[in-house]
Each structure stands twice: as structure tokens, then as C-alpha cells.
Design a protein around this motif. Structure first.
Motif, PDB file in Angstrom:
ATOM      1  N   ARG A  79      -1.909   8.147  -6.114  1.00 42.68           N
ATOM      2  CA  ARG A  79      -2.734   8.870  -5.430  1.00 42.68           C
ATOM      3  C   ARG A  79      -4.159   9.272  -5.894  1.00 42.68           C
ATOM      4  O   ARG A  79      -4.993   9.136  -4.855  1.00 42.68           O
ATOM      5  N   SER A  95      -6.608   6.265  -4.701  1.00 49.69           N
ATOM      6  CA  SER A  95      -7.018   6.314  -3.597  1.00 49.69           C
ATOM      7  C   SER A  95      -8.332   6.998  -3.572  1.00 49.69           C
ATOM      8  O   SER A  95      -9.009   6.888  -2.740  1.00 49.69           O
ATOM      9  N   TYR A 127       0.715   8.704   3.009  1.00 51.10           N
ATOM     10  CA  TYR A 127       1.604   7.559   1.992  1.00 51.10           C
ATOM     11  C   TYR A 127       2.368   7.092   3.459  1.00 51.10           C
ATOM     12  O   TYR A 127       2.703   7.290   4.449  1.00 51.10           O
ATOM     13  N   GLU A 136      -9.491   3.346   1.583  1.00 54.28           N
ATOM     14  CA  GLU A 136      -9.424   3.869   0.037  1.00 54.28           C
ATOM     15  C   GLU A 136      -7.871   3.848  -0.328  1.00 54.28           C
ATOM     16  O   GLU A 136      -7.399   4.953  -0.132  1.00 54.28           O
ATOM     17  N   SER A 137      -7.657   2.837  -0.738  1.00 55.32           N
ATOM     18  CA  SER A 137      -6.171   2.794  -0.958  1.00 55.32           C
ATOM     19  C   SER A 137      -5.729   2.089  -2.216  1.00 55.32           C
ATOM     20  O   SER A 137      -6.516   1.434  -3.114  1.00 55.32           O
ATOM     21  N   SER A 138      -4.402   2.491  -2.781  1.00 59.17           N
ATOM     22  CA  SER A 138      -3.769   1.939  -3.651  1.00 59.17           C
ATOM     23  C   SER A 138      -2.376   1.578  -3.566  1.00 59.17           C
ATOM     24  O   SER A 138      -1.893   1.911  -2.494  1.00 59.17           O
ATOM     25  N   THR A 161      -3.459   5.966   0.917  1.00 53.12           N
ATOM     26  CA  THR A 161      -4.649   5.837   1.611  1.00 53.12           C
ATOM     27  C   THR A 161      -5.514   7.137   1.773  1.00 53.12           C
ATOM     28  O   THR A 161      -4.642   8.015   2.419  1.00 53.12           O
ATOM     29  N   GLY A 162      -6.460   7.312   1.242  1.00 51.37           N
ATOM     30  CA  GLY A 162      -7.330   8.374   1.383  1.00 51.37           C
ATOM     31  C   GLY A 162      -7.983   8.247   2.704  1.00 51.37           C
ATOM     32  O   GLY A 162      -8.526   7.068   3.112  1.00 51.37           O
ATOM     33  N   ILE A 192       1.006  -1.130  -0.031  1.00 55.63           N
ATOM     34  CA  ILE A 192       0.005   0.033   0.132  1.00 55.63           C
ATOM     35  C   ILE A 192       0.996   1.197  -0.103  1.00 55.63           C
ATOM     36  O   ILE A 192       1.704   1.310   0.810  1.00 55.63           O
ATOM     37  N   MET A 198      -5.649  -0.220  -7.481  1.00 54.29           N
ATOM     38  CA  MET A 198      -6.386   0.356  -6.501  1.00 54.29           C
ATOM     39  C   MET A 198      -6.982  -0.821  -6.041  1.00 54.29           C
ATOM     40  O   MET A 198      -7.300  -1.874  -6.474  1.00 54.29           O
ATOM     41  N   VAL A 224      -4.582  12.560   1.987  1.00 50.45           N
ATOM     42  CA  VAL A 224      -4.241  11.377   1.760  1.00 50.45           C
ATOM     43  C   VAL A 224      -2.601  11.074   2.388  1.00 50.45           C
ATOM     44  O   VAL A 224      -2.156  11.956   2.972  1.00 50.45           O
TER      45      VAL A 224
END
Length: 346
Positions: A131, A134, A333, A75-77, A46-47, A43, A97, A331
Motif C-alpha cells: 500500500r 504506491s 486494489y 503509482e503502483s506496487s 495503485t494510487g 500489480i 514498487m 488507492v
């Protein structure tokens, strides 16, 4: 949120919420592939969602209660670091994502999802920007609520709340063909952002009664009979009441945001107008694909929605920033990924 730094490691750092609202950093076991169709994801971004903050501040959302330590963040990528043998559409190094819950029609939705580094490959979708990736989960929420409203072609839509989900609701409503989209909020900067993301008009709520606000809202856009659709992304009782008063006869009201689970509503207005009142919970089948399609076609743009970026070590500051209603989207990181490094992946 958790993050896998390297698949060979035996520890995995996590930002953990405890009952009572205390945060700690902990080491969790590195996950392994549970099936041949799983992937492991590092990951990167994450938002923060309003529901995350709600769990922190209030310890619950409706019937869902923080009764034991929980890892928030849905809310992740990130980047794929390991694939099961039967995964054919993803490879190590792919940016993806995460769809945090299975939204298939036969699966009961989980009330409190996280963004774990081990995911079924079907719930990982390729993206270009980590970015912006997310943001696809809240965009899917907006897609779902607009779909619940029915056809929006040439309709008039009022969106209460110009936070992340409200702004995305405005953008999706416009993309779905609404001719008039009015964003309603009390923060001038957010209303200005709404006009850049689908809203055709902006209206600032005041301290007057919901009925007076509804009249002012309708007058501001020249609607004599009310809105065809109202989407409430606030959960605030004055907004619910104002929206119902501003709804046309036979119109549809969709409750998107969560607030007081037992608000006082003008039921007489709902009955008199024979209005349709719908609840919206997260997203459903096809919503993530639609969200990605809207982005790829540029019918919806995320430019400027991420206004604050935090390192993993400053995660609690990100929560405080959302509470203070600073900017639009925050967000987080990392860990071991700073803003500059994360944006190199974009």
C-alpha cells in the motif's frame, strides 16, 4: 492500471480510459519478458494521481492529449512473478514498487507513463508495504521539487496545496532542514494533516486578493521579508500569484502542480524581486532512491496519508472520490485482491 493475475493466463484485465472520458474494463494480452533483464509484476496497489483525474475530466494535460484508449495508473506496487535470466537482485515473490519511467539522465521522459506488469528490473525497487509502495512515486515528485529549490537548510518554505503531493512536499522540505514550512489550502482537514506531516504552520486561503492573502500568510508566521522558497502543488492561478507576492527578494518559486497551462502571473513582482521561477516535471535521477531512503530512515512518514481504498471493480468510484476531494490519498486494489487481502502483504 493492469494486473497480472497469474503468469500462465492468456488474458489480463485492464481499466481503460477512452477519449471523451468513458471508462471500460477490457482484456489485454499477458506480457512476456522482452529481455533477460525484465521482470513481470503482479500489480496489487495503485494510487490515484491528480494527473490521472485530469486526463479523465479534461482529456489532456497541456500538450499531452488522450487521443486513443489509455491505461492510467503510474503509482503502483506489486509482486514479482517472473524474472529474466540476468536479473540478480530480484526474485519471484519479492514485493516491489515500480518506477514508471526511466529517469536516467540520457533518457527523454515519457509524458504519459503507465504501470505495466512488464518492467525493467532496474525500475523495480524492493519494499515492505504494498500500500505504501504506491506512494513512493508521488514522494519522488516531492523530492525532485525540493531539490530544484536548492538548499533548504534553515530556510522558510511555503507549500500551496495540502493534497498528497503538497503534503509530501511539506514533509520532504522539513526533512531537508527547512526551519519553517507553511502549508496553504482551503480544506481544514487537509491543513490538519499537514501539521502531522512536516508543516510547522498551516494557513487557510480566503477569497481576498492574492496580495492580501500574501500579507496575511506572512503575518501569520511573522515573516517580514517573505519566504525563501515557495512550492506550488495546486496549479491554481490565485495560488501562483499569492506565492509570488509572498516570496522574498531573490527567492525561488517551484511550480509542481499542473493547472491552466497559460496562467496570468505577476511578472512585475518576479522581476522586481529578481526571483527564480522553476518548473518541475515529475522526478529525475536519484529521486526514487532518495524517497526510499527518507522512508527507511523515518525522516518522512506516510502514516495516515492513504485514507480511501477501493476494489478494482470500483475504480471509477475512486476517481470520483478524488474529484470530491474526500480524504487525502485513494488507492485501488486488484482485481481479485480486496483491501483485507492486500493489507496482508504489508
Amino acid at each position: 492500471m493492469t494486473i497480472l493475475q497469474d503468469p500462465s493466463l492468456t488474458a489480463n484485465r485492464a481499466f481503460v480510459l477512452h477519449p471523451g472520458g468513458k471508462f471500460t474494463y477490457e482484456q489485454r494480452a499477458v506480457p512476456d519478458l522482452e529481455t533477460d533483464r525484465d521482470v513481470i509484476v503482479r500489480i496489487v496497489a495503485t494510487g490515484l494521481c491528480g494527473s490521472d483525474v485530469h486526463y479523465w475530466q479534461h482529456g489532456r494535460i497541456g500538450q499531452y492529449v488522450v487521443e486513443k484508449p489509455i491505461i492510467l495508473g503510474h503509482e503502483s506496487s506489486g509482486i514479482v512473478v517472473k524474472c529474466g535470466k540476468k536479473v540478480t537482485d530480484l526474485a519471484v515473490g519479492d514485493r516491489v514498487m515500480l518506477e514508471p519511467g526511466d529517469s536516467s539522465p540520457t533518457t527523454e521522459p515519457s509524458p504519459n507513463t503507465t504501470a505495466p506488469p512488464a518492467n525493467a528490473a532496474i525500475n523495480c525497487r524492493p519494499i515492505f508495504s504494498l500500500r505504501d509502495g504506491s506512494m513512493i512515486e508521488p514522494l519522488s515528485v516531492a523530492v525532485h521539487s525540493c531539490r530544484l529549490a536548492g538548499s533548504l537548510q534553515e530556510s522558510s518554505v511555503a507549500v500551496f496545496g495540502a493534497g498528497p503531493v503538497g503534503l509530501l512536499c511539506s514533509a520532504v522540505a522539513r526533512a531537508f532542514g527547512a526551519s519553517t514550512v507553511v502549508a496553504i489550502d482551503v480544506v481544514d482537514s487537509r491543513l490538519a494533516s499537514a501539521l502531522k506531516h512536516g508543516a510547522t504552520h498551516a494557513y487557510k486561503m480566503d477569497t481576498e486578493s492574492p496580495e492580501i492573502n500574501a500579507k496575511g500568510l506572512l503575518s501569520s508566521v511573522g515573516l517580514d521579508y517573505g519566504f525563501d522558497v515557495v512550492l506550488d502543488a495546486t496549479g491554481a492561478e490565485p495560488c501562483l500569484s499569492c506565492g509570488i507576492h509572498a516570496l522574498t527578494r531573490g527567492g525561488t518559486f517551484v511550480q509542481v502542480g499542473l493547472g491552466n497551462p497559460n496562467p496570468s502571473l505577476p511578472v512585475g513582482q518576479i522581476c522586481d524581486k529578481e526571483a527564480v521561477f522553476k518548473g518541475s516535471f515529475r522526478y529525475g535521477p536519484g529521486d526514487f532512491k532518495m524517497a526510499i531512503d527518507l522512508l527507511n530512515s523515518r525522516r518522512v512518514k506516510l502514516d495516515g496519508l492513504v485514507t480511501h481504498e477501493f476494489s478494482f471493480e470500483d475504480a471509477e468510484d475512486a476517481f470520483k472520490n478524488v474529484v470530491g476531494r474526500a480524504g487525502i490519498k485513494s488507492v485501488i486494489y486488484g482485481p481479485d485482491v480486496d483491501e483485507n487481502e492486500a493489507n496482508k502483504f504489508n
